[in-house]
Design a protein around this motif. Structure first.
Motif, PDB file in Angstrom:
ATOM      1  N   GLN A 215       0.738  -1.204   0.157  1.00 63.07           N
ATOM      2  CA  GLN A 215       0.257   0.226   0.022  1.00 63.07           C
ATOM      3  C   GLN A 215       0.876   1.323   0.087  1.00 63.07           C
ATOM      4  OE1 GLN A 215      -2.169  -0.611   3.656  1.00 63.07           O
ATOM      5  NE2 GLN A 215      -0.981   0.623   4.852  1.00 63.07           N
ATOM      6  N   ARG A 216       0.159   2.268  -0.459  1.00 61.48           N
ATOM      7  CA  ARG A 216       1.030   3.556  -0.298  1.00 61.48           C
ATOM      8  C   ARG A 216       1.403   3.921   0.956  1.00 61.48           C
ATOM      9  NH1 ARG A 216      -2.838   5.594  -4.623  1.00 61.48           N
ATOM     10  NH2 ARG A 216      -1.615   6.138  -6.259  1.00 61.48           N
TER      11      ARG A 216
ATOM     12  N   PRO B 193      -9.233   6.104   3.338  1.00 61.17           N
ATOM     13  CA  PRO B 193      -7.832   5.536   3.912  1.00 61.17           C
ATOM     14  C   PRO B 193      -8.055   5.512   5.217  1.00 61.17           C
ATOM     15  CG  PRO B 193      -7.679   7.710   2.857  1.00 61.17           C
ATOM     16  CD  PRO B 193      -9.006   7.281   2.498  1.00 61.17           C
TER      17      PRO B 193
ATOM     18  N   ARG C 150      -6.487  -5.364   6.436  1.00 64.99           N
ATOM     19  CA  ARG C 150      -5.873  -4.585   5.228  1.00 64.99           C
ATOM     20  C   ARG C 150      -6.132  -5.723   4.181  1.00 64.99           C
ATOM     21  NH1 ARG C 150      -0.456  -3.511   7.088  1.00 64.99           N
ATOM     22  NH2 ARG C 150      -0.946  -1.819   8.038  1.00 64.99           N
TER      23      ARG C 150
ATOM     24  N   LYS D  77      -8.662  -5.021   1.758  1.00 69.80           N
ATOM     25  CA  LYS D  77      -7.664  -4.291   0.455  1.00 69.80           C
ATOM     26  C   LYS D  77      -7.798  -2.669   0.523  1.00 69.80           C
ATOM     27  CE  LYS D  77      -7.606  -8.331  -2.268  1.00 69.80           C
ATOM     28  NZ  LYS D  77      -7.719  -8.961  -0.669  1.00 69.80           N
TER      29      LYS D  77
ATOM     30  N   PRO E 197      -6.225   0.868   2.389  1.00 72.48           N
ATOM     31  CA  PRO E 197      -5.233   1.293   2.853  1.00 72.48           C
ATOM     32  C   PRO E 197      -5.578   1.503   4.544  1.00 72.48           C
ATOM     33  CG  PRO E 197      -5.490   2.875   1.430  1.00 72.48           C
ATOM     34  CD  PRO E 197      -6.818   2.115   1.166  1.00 72.48           C
TER      35      PRO E 197
ATOM     36  N   ILE F 106      -9.673   6.981  -1.407  1.00 73.84           N
ATOM     37  CA  ILE F 106      -8.692   5.949  -1.757  1.00 73.84           C
ATOM     38  C   ILE F 106      -8.549   6.115  -3.293  1.00 73.84           C
ATOM     39  CG2 ILE F 106      -8.636   3.411  -1.753  1.00 73.84           C
ATOM     40  CD1 ILE F 106     -10.076   3.097   0.582  1.00 73.84           C
TER      41      ILE F 106
END
Ligand code: G3H
Ligand code: ZN
Length: 289
Positions: A3-4, A44, A70, A74, A76, A289
């Motif tokens: 993830q970012r 997020p 998470r 799916k 973040p 997101i």
């Protein structure tokens, strides 16, 4: 799925004028409600455990629970170690796999706080910690007096000094700073008056992300003014605890003979979800997101 980083969302929030609530949790059911809110609102998600929360739940358990959500949702989800009071406990959180840490230096002198925070930053940089948050206590007049366990006095002289904020950030290298401009932990006897002008000054002087603690009970319009002035994270704990426990009390009254947790707890999960949805909506992280 990689993830970012949390820092990506801080940058996005600051650029677009919204903020991430940090929701504190100390049990799986609180986290369940929070995650359900973020999934429903496509937000997020930043969650946190204080020393007490993780003392009860366990740091490894908090990391495992967040990891499972998470993977399944799916979305973040970032886990922050909130108000770490010692280098040791922050180190444990980093080693357990937290995504971010907050070292709360408010029980040390300014100089000691800088010294320990620097070591926290050095440790974090070696691991995949994307955000280190710092906090130096309010210094009424000169630095070195800290609020020993009391909520910060609301007098202006106890608020964060912009120049000292800059000195602290420069010397420690923290990514974000818990600023005190009028909010305190817990619910308020009367509405706090946030010093937005001071927030503007801090933003001008200190190159860091700004964080507001004590989000529970703070009037939304005040929080939004702080967010529009650059706050990217607002910590919320008391409101979630209240929603969970007060609903549990009511449920136990309604079902005095029920002893099955999975029949008693869902209403508390739902109550937490509602509070989390409210904050995700008005702080603007829904659909980001
Ligand atoms: O670090 C946690 C928060 O600052 C909690 O504040 O209980 O007033 O929401 P709150
Ligand atoms: Zn706090």
């Amino acid at each position: 799925m990689v993830q970012r980083t949390l820092k990506y969302y801080y940058q996005k929030a600051r650029k677009e004028g919204w903020a991430l609530p940090q929701f504190n949790f100390s049990c799986a059911e609180q986290l369940q409600g929070i995650v359900q809110a973020a999934v429903r609102l496509k937000a997020p998600l930043l969650v946190g455990t204080s020393e007490g929360d993780s003392g009860f739940l366990g740091k490894a358990q908090a990391v495992a629970l967040v990891g499972a959500h998470r993977k399944e949702t799916k979305i973040p989800i970032y886990l922050n170690f909130d108000h770490g009071k010692s280098l040791e406990s922050v180190k444990e959180a980093i080693e357990a796999g937290y995504d971010a840490v907050h070292f709360d230096g408010s029980s040390y002198s300014f100089k000691e706080s800088v010294g320990i925070t620097k070591r926290v930053v050095a440790l974090a940089r070696k691991r995949r910690i994307s955000v280190v948050e710092g906090e130096f206590a309010e210094i009424p007049g000169k630095h070195s007096t800290f609020h020993k366990g009391k909520a910060p006095k609301l007098g202006k002289d106890s608020f964060t000094d912009p120049k000292e904020a800059n000195e602290f950030v420069e010397k420690t290298g923290v990514d974000s700073l818990a600023v005190l401009i009028g909010t305190v932990h817990g619910m308020y006897a009367e509405n706090p008056r946030l010093d937005i002008e001071r927030l503007r000054e801090i933003k001008k002087h200190a190159t860091c992300f700004m964080v507001l603690h004590g989000g529970s009970g703070t009037p939304p319009r005040d929080l939004l003014r702080a967010v529009k002035t650059g706050v990217v994270k607002v910590n919320i704990s008391t409101e979630l605890r209240g929603a969970f426990i007060n609903t549990l009390r009511a449920t136990l009254k309604e079902m005095p003979n029920e002893i099955t947790p999975y029949k008693i707890l869902p209403k508390s999960v739902e109550a937490v979800q509602k509070v989390a949805e409210h904050h995700l909506q008005f702080l603007g992280s829904a659909n980001k997101i």
